[in-house]
Design an enzyme around this catalytic site. Structure first.
Site, PDB file in Angstrom:
ATOM      1  N   ARG A 137      -3.436   3.461  -8.915  1.00 50.41           N
ATOM      2  CA  ARG A 137      -4.884   2.806  -9.153  1.00 50.41           C
ATOM      3  C   ARG A 137      -5.709   4.023  -8.471  1.00 50.41           C
ATOM      4  O   ARG A 137      -6.789   4.331  -9.220  1.00 50.41           O
ATOM      5  CB  ARG A 137      -4.973   1.476  -8.289  1.00 50.41           C
ATOM      6  CG  ARG A 137      -4.584   0.196  -8.910  1.00 50.41           C
ATOM      7  CD  ARG A 137      -3.368   0.609  -9.519  1.00 50.41           C
ATOM      8  NE  ARG A 137      -2.886  -0.641 -10.429  1.00 50.41           N
ATOM      9  CZ  ARG A 137      -2.403  -1.748  -9.854  1.00 50.41           C
ATOM     10  NH1 ARG A 137      -1.763  -1.764  -8.659  1.00 50.41           N
ATOM     11  NH2 ARG A 137      -2.073  -2.940 -10.657  1.00 50.41           N
TER      12      ARG A 137
ATOM     13  N   ASP B 255       1.723   2.395 -13.409  1.00 54.87           N
ATOM     14  CA  ASP B 255       0.951   1.394 -13.752  1.00 54.87           C
ATOM     15  C   ASP B 255      -0.165   1.493 -14.873  1.00 54.87           C
ATOM     16  O   ASP B 255       0.130   2.427 -15.412  1.00 54.87           O
ATOM     17  CB  ASP B 255       0.383   0.875 -12.232  1.00 54.87           C
ATOM     18  CG  ASP B 255       0.099  -0.768 -12.117  1.00 54.87           C
ATOM     19  OD1 ASP B 255      -0.273  -1.343 -13.255  1.00 54.87           O
ATOM     20  OD2 ASP B 255       0.737  -1.063 -11.173  1.00 54.87           O
TER      21      ASP B 255
ATOM     22  N   HIS C 149       2.540  -4.100 -16.800  1.00 57.75           N
ATOM     23  CA  HIS C 149       1.736  -2.788 -15.908  1.00 57.75           C
ATOM     24  C   HIS C 149       2.298  -1.528 -16.484  1.00 57.75           C
ATOM     25  O   HIS C 149       2.469  -0.349 -15.938  1.00 57.75           O
ATOM     26  CB  HIS C 149       2.292  -2.947 -14.594  1.00 57.75           C
ATOM     27  CG  HIS C 149       1.655  -3.851 -13.837  1.00 57.75           C
ATOM     28  ND1 HIS C 149       0.135  -3.773 -13.170  1.00 57.75           N
ATOM     29  CD2 HIS C 149       2.060  -5.198 -13.398  1.00 57.75           C
ATOM     30  CE1 HIS C 149      -0.143  -5.222 -12.733  1.00 57.75           C
ATOM     31  NE2 HIS C 149       0.922  -5.773 -12.561  1.00 57.75           N
TER      32      HIS C 149
ATOM     33  N   GLU D  33       3.875  -9.671 -12.780  1.00 53.98           N
ATOM     34  CA  GLU D  33       2.512 -10.052 -13.800  1.00 53.98           C
ATOM     35  C   GLU D  33       2.932  -9.291 -15.071  1.00 53.98           C
ATOM     36  O   GLU D  33       2.249  -8.426 -15.436  1.00 53.98           O
ATOM     37  CB  GLU D  33       1.339  -9.139 -13.088  1.00 53.98           C
ATOM     38  CG  GLU D  33       1.186  -9.754 -11.596  1.00 53.98           C
ATOM     39  CD  GLU D  33       0.223  -9.107 -10.770  1.00 53.98           C
ATOM     40  OE1 GLU D  33      -0.656  -9.910 -10.194  1.00 53.98           O
ATOM     41  OE2 GLU D  33       0.169  -8.121 -11.076  1.00 53.98           O
TER      42      GLU D  33
ATOM     43  N   TRP E 237       6.580 -11.733  -3.030  1.00 56.58           N
ATOM     44  CA  TRP E 237       5.273 -11.047  -2.732  1.00 56.58           C
ATOM     45  C   TRP E 237       4.397 -12.241  -3.147  1.00 56.58           C
ATOM     46  O   TRP E 237       3.254 -12.438  -2.125  1.00 56.58           O
ATOM     47  CB  TRP E 237       4.824  -9.888  -3.413  1.00 56.58           C
ATOM     48  CG  TRP E 237       4.658 -10.421  -4.948  1.00 56.58           C
ATOM     49  CD1 TRP E 237       5.526 -10.284  -6.221  1.00 56.58           C
ATOM     50  CD2 TRP E 237       3.255 -10.504  -5.681  1.00 56.58           C
ATOM     51  NE1 TRP E 237       4.944 -10.650  -7.075  1.00 56.58           N
ATOM     52  CE2 TRP E 237       3.600 -10.681  -7.137  1.00 56.58           C
ATOM     53  CE3 TRP E 237       1.884 -10.664  -5.128  1.00 56.58           C
ATOM     54  CZ2 TRP E 237       2.457 -10.958  -8.040  1.00 56.58           C
ATOM     55  CZ3 TRP E 237       0.948 -10.795  -6.209  1.00 56.58           C
ATOM     56  CH2 TRP E 237       1.324 -11.009  -7.425  1.00 56.58           C
TER      57      TRP E 237
ATOM     58  N   TYR F 110      -0.008  -8.072   2.931  1.00 51.87           N
ATOM     59  CA  TYR F 110      -0.695  -7.255   1.954  1.00 51.87           C
ATOM     60  C   TYR F 110      -1.818  -6.596   2.736  1.00 51.87           C
ATOM     61  O   TYR F 110      -2.781  -6.905   3.094  1.00 51.87           O
ATOM     62  CB  TYR F 110      -1.208  -8.309   0.768  1.00 51.87           C
ATOM     63  CG  TYR F 110      -0.260  -8.110  -0.427  1.00 51.87           C
ATOM     64  CD1 TYR F 110       1.030  -8.263  -0.412  1.00 51.87           C
ATOM     65  CD2 TYR F 110      -0.847  -7.838  -1.719  1.00 51.87           C
ATOM     66  CE1 TYR F 110       1.946  -8.069  -1.195  1.00 51.87           C
ATOM     67  CE2 TYR F 110      -0.151  -7.573  -2.817  1.00 51.87           C
ATOM     68  CZ  TYR F 110       1.465  -7.811  -2.563  1.00 51.87           C
ATOM     69  OH  TYR F 110       2.298  -7.931  -3.519  1.00 51.87           O
ATOM     70  N   PHE F 111      -1.689  -5.379   2.938  1.00 51.91           N
ATOM     71  CA  PHE F 111      -2.634  -4.624   3.781  1.00 51.91           C
ATOM     72  C   PHE F 111      -3.737  -3.897   2.967  1.00 51.91           C
ATOM     73  O   PHE F 111      -4.584  -3.090   3.250  1.00 51.91           O
ATOM     74  CB  PHE F 111      -1.866  -3.278   4.466  1.00 51.91           C
ATOM     75  CG  PHE F 111      -1.023  -3.641   5.472  1.00 51.91           C
ATOM     76  CD1 PHE F 111      -0.679  -5.305   5.873  1.00 51.91           C
ATOM     77  CD2 PHE F 111      -0.221  -3.017   6.329  1.00 51.91           C
ATOM     78  CE1 PHE F 111      -0.039  -5.643   6.917  1.00 51.91           C
ATOM     79  CE2 PHE F 111       0.624  -3.130   7.331  1.00 51.91           C
ATOM     80  CZ  PHE F 111       0.783  -4.704   7.494  1.00 51.91           C
ATOM     81  N   ASP F 112      -4.161  -4.459   1.706  1.00 58.17           N
ATOM     82  CA  ASP F 112      -5.154  -4.244   1.044  1.00 58.17           C
ATOM     83  C   ASP F 112      -6.217  -5.338   1.302  1.00 58.17           C
ATOM     84  O   ASP F 112      -7.304  -4.885   0.609  1.00 58.17           O
ATOM     85  CB  ASP F 112      -4.836  -3.983  -0.629  1.00 58.17           C
ATOM     86  CG  ASP F 112      -4.234  -4.903  -1.107  1.00 58.17           C
ATOM     87  OD1 ASP F 112      -3.362  -5.919  -0.503  1.00 58.17           O
ATOM     88  OD2 ASP F 112      -4.118  -5.273  -2.537  1.00 58.17           O
TER      89      ASP F 112
ATOM     90  N   TRP G  33      -1.825  -1.677  -2.117  1.00 53.09           N
ATOM     91  CA  TRP G  33      -2.500  -1.355  -3.562  1.00 53.09           C
ATOM     92  C   TRP G  33      -3.760  -0.664  -3.258  1.00 53.09           C
ATOM     93  O   TRP G  33      -4.644  -0.912  -2.554  1.00 53.09           O
ATOM     94  CB  TRP G  33      -2.368  -2.812  -4.222  1.00 53.09           C
ATOM     95  CG  TRP G  33      -1.261  -3.421  -4.137  1.00 53.09           C
ATOM     96  CD1 TRP G  33      -0.970  -4.419  -3.462  1.00 53.09           C
ATOM     97  CD2 TRP G  33      -0.084  -3.095  -5.067  1.00 53.09           C
ATOM     98  NE1 TRP G  33       0.448  -5.059  -4.001  1.00 53.09           N
ATOM     99  CE2 TRP G  33       0.863  -4.153  -4.805  1.00 53.09           C
ATOM    100  CE3 TRP G  33       0.065  -2.170  -6.175  1.00 53.09           C
ATOM    101  CZ2 TRP G  33       2.035  -4.161  -5.394  1.00 53.09           C
ATOM    102  CZ3 TRP G  33       1.254  -2.182  -7.006  1.00 53.09           C
ATOM    103  CH2 TRP G  33       2.222  -3.246  -6.379  1.00 53.09           C
ATOM    104  N   THR G  34      -4.109   0.047  -4.288  1.00 52.79           N
ATOM    105  CA  THR G  34      -5.254   1.073  -4.157  1.00 52.79           C
ATOM    106  C   THR G  34      -6.426   0.703  -4.896  1.00 52.79           C
ATOM    107  O   THR G  34      -7.294   1.723  -5.266  1.00 52.79           O
ATOM    108  CB  THR G  34      -4.774   2.321  -3.978  1.00 52.79           C
ATOM    109  OG1 THR G  34      -4.212   2.955  -5.070  1.00 52.79           O
ATOM    110  CG2 THR G  34      -3.877   2.836  -3.046  1.00 52.79           C
ATOM    111  N   GLU G  35      -6.578  -0.261  -5.622  1.00 51.60           N
ATOM    112  CA  GLU G  35      -7.709  -0.454  -6.448  1.00 51.60           C
ATOM    113  C   GLU G  35      -8.801  -0.195  -5.922  1.00 51.60           C
ATOM    114  O   GLU G  35      -9.844   0.583  -6.440  1.00 51.60           O
ATOM    115  CB  GLU G  35      -7.749  -1.836  -6.842  1.00 51.60           C
ATOM    116  CG  GLU G  35      -6.716  -2.443  -7.977  1.00 51.60           C
ATOM    117  CD  GLU G  35      -5.566  -3.137  -7.467  1.00 51.60           C
ATOM    118  OE1 GLU G  35      -5.291  -2.897  -6.220  1.00 51.60           O
ATOM    119  OE2 GLU G  35      -4.862  -3.926  -8.087  1.00 51.60           O
TER     120      GLU G  35
HETATM  121  C1  ACM Z   1       2.080  -7.440  -6.901  1.00 50.82           C
HETATM  122  O1  ACM Z   1       1.190  -7.449  -6.098  1.00 50.82           O
HETATM  123  N1  ACM Z   1       1.601  -7.595  -8.237  1.00 50.82           N
HETATM  124  C2  ACM Z   1       3.493  -7.340  -6.852  1.00 50.82           C
END
Ligand code: ACM
Ligand code: ZN
Length: 711
Positions: A172, A201, A271, A335, A407, A432-434, A483-485
């Protein structure tokens, strides 16, 4: 004679004073060593004269110890091979003394420190413990020549979980190789042994694949990025980057020296839009596709009915395995929308060819995904590796050899362990550290949403009680994900990781039965000095706790009996209706416990004022966070009653829907009406459905309300 004895006494006194003043090592570190037995002998003095002596195979470990001491104390230690000397710090392999891998023992006597490991990893963790025990203060740092006293005794330690990981998403937002190495350093400091590297991704492909050069020529770059939380505005800045295979090999070696294995992830069959932008024939519609400029879950996925697509994935996985020696290969599986497959003649023909049928649990397209995952698992297993997949791969008939990464909560992990899969726990609820670390999100760097303070990480129980001890053995590890969005820079990655990593590592290494958060925070304070030393950015909320001060003035509704005609969503109920009139306001984090969440039906609250009272004003706050599917209310009604049975409307208001051009945030809604005297007041707050320009179009939006005031 007399003079001489005076001198001796003075010298003894001086040396006693000097000893007392030596800075002391402290073994109260993170993760807490399991067994620490200290005695009263004179401490070992670590000084510039101390030599590190290593047994064969531990030279790199000796160098690490020397480097760490230099970082902290400002002097380089001499390193020599061990030949039976009785002084210095000795590094040894002693597998017979331990009954599990990665274990270590540190023995400290006045003359010598011995670090014994079940293997080189164990020695490395012993070194980490010594490193973290050394006193760190600005006045000592880097001055050179200083000494530290190490109390004598024995430390024995071993990990509870064999798999201890963090994940990082450089797709991301691209993360340069040097920063990834710093991330590996952070993992090493926290005794982690696996690094899950998410390399593909929708928004960018990050690994050079020689057979498919367009993957990085085209797929590694996007021509802009959506602004904010998936609105309609985009920047026009080309963003991207990738790692060559040589760079990845360098990174793999760097991590391996630190006893960390890198698990590459190629996320499939969803993805995959960045890959489709390069090879549109691999999708169901044939494109055209772009490297995605939005966040979320793209409907454009690999065509499962196309043999060319399957060969592409097999080739990619084989090249990934050529580069990464990892025993685990992550093949994603999360997803993956099925809308294209439902319409695609090739996918439907494949379903027919394979004789796939849907049933009451899963659609035929879900089983088609299992077919893809199982087929790729065979490619991986043919080379002696094991696959890891996100918990969605349980939806169908995935083979039992796949390791499940849970997850979406722990439920997937529980189901998988019951079915005989090995499991890695990485639930978004705790790991989830985001997500935000503070309720005061206006003061935080922007992130995806959610609220996950260090306390919640620290509470995580990775071994679900629902499982038998035999089933619990399938939980092989614990992992947190970043995750880095909304994380465009590496300093922000560090900020999201630290200090939540302290809680994670305590669970991975010790999974303590007794947990005392305050004691834990004290140990975090020492880790913070290491962050400072290495210039790591970190969040400081636990070190400077803020007293909650956002309360409303007492009003007619405050703490009066309150009932809801329909309960909030289970996960956003907390203490129930009284959250709405306890006097406390929420801040931006919708899951902080100070907001109640409703979806698909109105908030309908009845407050018993306990005696008739005159009123002419109702106010409440609601949250708007469009990316998180939270919209402002559509309509509000106020009703009153004398008996709690028959209500009459006294005010109502329509509220226009927030658009992408409007700010998200917390907004007050007020209704004024003619003064009325009544004993009960009812407030009904209705919500919108998500509008056409929202990715969740057609679903009801959430409404979140923190407090209702009446006066
Ligand atoms: C995920 O957070 N989509 C694995
Ligand atoms: Zn298809």
């Amino acid at each position: 004679m007399k003079k001489l004895s005076y001198l001796i006494v003075a010298a003894l006194l001086l040396s006693a004073c000097a000893k007392e003043q030596l800075p002391q090592a402290n073994y109260d570190i993170i993760p807490q060593p399991k067994e620490v037995t200290l005695n009263e002998e004179n401490p070992f003095e670590l000084s510039p004269k101390t030599v590190i002596r290593y047994e064969d195979g531990l030279q790199r470990e000796a160098q690490f110890l020397s480097e760490y001491v230099n970082d902290i104390m400002g002097f380089a230690m001499e390193i020599q091979e061990y030949q039976g000397q009785t002084d210095g710090i000795v590094l040894k392999l002693s597998p017979d003394d331990f009954d599990q891998a990665e274990a270590y023992e540190i023995n400290i006597t006045p003359k010598q420190v011995t670090v014994k490991g079940a293997d080189a990893s164990g020695v490395f963790y012993g070194i980490q413990t010594l490193r973290k025990s050394l006193p760190l203060s600005p006045s000592l740092r880097g001055v050179g020549g200083s000494k530290t006293a190490l109390s004598c005794g024995t430390i024995r330690d071993w990990p509870n979980f064999a798999y201890r990981a963090m994940h990082l998403d450089p797709c991301r937002h691209f993360i340069p190789l040097d920063s990834v190495k710093v991330y590996v350093d952070m993992l090493a400091m926290h005794n982690m042994n696996q690094f899950h590297f998410h390399l593909s991704d929708d928004q960018g492909w990050r690994m050079e694949i020689k057979k498919y050069p367009e993957l990085t020529e085209i797929g590694a770059y996007r021509n802009g990025t959506v602004i904010g939380h998936n609105g309609n505005l985009y920047d026009t800045i080309r963003h991207g980057g990738f790692y060559t295979q040589d760079e990845l090999r360098d990174l793999i070696n760097y991590a391996a020296e630190r006893h960390i294995n890198i698990i590459p992830e190629i996320d499939l069959p969803g993805h995959m839009q960045a890959a489709l932008a390069c090879y549109p024939q691999l999708g169901c519609t044939g494109g055209p596709y772009e490297v995605w400029r939005r966040w979320g879950v793209s409907e454009e996925v690999l065509c499962a009915g196309n043999e060319e697509t399957m060969r592409f994935v097999e080739d990619v996985l084989n090249e990934v395995m050529d580069v990464f020696p990892s025993p685990y290969i992550h093949i994603g599986g999360d997803e993956c929308p099925k809308v294209r497959w439902e319409q695609c003649p090739k996918c439907q023909a494949k379903i027919k060819e394979l004789g796939i049928k849907g049933d009451e649990r899963f659609s035929k397209e879900d089983y088609l995904q299992s077919y893809v995952m199982n087929r790729m698992a065979k490619v991986v297993e043919a080379r002696g590796r094991r696959v890891i997949g996100w918990d969605e791969i349980l939806e169908g008939n995935v083979s039992e050899t796949a390791i499940i990464m849970s997850w979406r909560g722990t439920e997937g992990g529980i189901e998988a362990a019951r079915k005989g899969h090995d499991v890695i726990m990485a639930p978004s609820s705790h790991l989830y550290f985001d997500y935000y670390q503070s309720e005061d999100i206006a003061s935080e760097p922007s992130c995806i949403g959610g609220y996950l303070p260090v306390e919640r990480v620290y509470e995580f129980q990775p071994l679900p009680e629902e499982l038998t001890p035999e089933q619990q053995k399938h939980i092989i590890g614990v992992q947190a994900n970043i995750w880095t969005e909304y994380i465009a820079h590496f300093w922000h990655v560090q900020y999201m990781a630290l200090p939540r990593m302290e809680a994670l590592t305590e669970i991975q290494w010790n999974n303590p039965k007794e947990r005392d958060f305050e004691v834990f925070v004290e140990r975090c304070r020492h880790m913070r000095q290491l962050y400072e030393l290495y210039h790591y950015t970190y969040a400081d909320h636990i070190f400077n706790p803020q007293v909650w001060a956002d309360t409303v003035a007492p009003n007619l509704a405050t703490r009066k009996p309150i009932t809801l005609r329909q309960q909030p969503a289970e996960q956003y109920t907390y203490e129930g209706a009284l959250v709405l009139n306890d006097g406390n306001l929420g801040r931006g984090a919708y899951n902080s416990g100070r907001w109640l969440g409703f979806c698909g039906y109105p908030l309908d609250a009845v407050i018993d004022l306990e005696q008739p009272a005159e009123m002419q004003h109702v106010r409440f706050h609601a949250l708007t966070n469009k990316g998180a599917w939270i919209y402002n209310p559509s309509h509000v009604k106020v009703l009153v009653s004398d008996d709690g049975e028959t209500f009459r409307e006294v005010a109502q208001k329509e509220i226009p829907i927030s658009t992408w051009a409007d700010n998200d945030g917390i907004f007050a809604y007020e209704l004024d009406f003619e003064p009325v005297t009544a004993k009960y007041v009812e407030v009904v707050v209705s919500g919108y459905d998500l509008p056409e320009d929202h990715s969740g179009f057609g679903n009801p939006a959430w409404i979140f309300v923190d407090e209702i005031e009446v006066w």
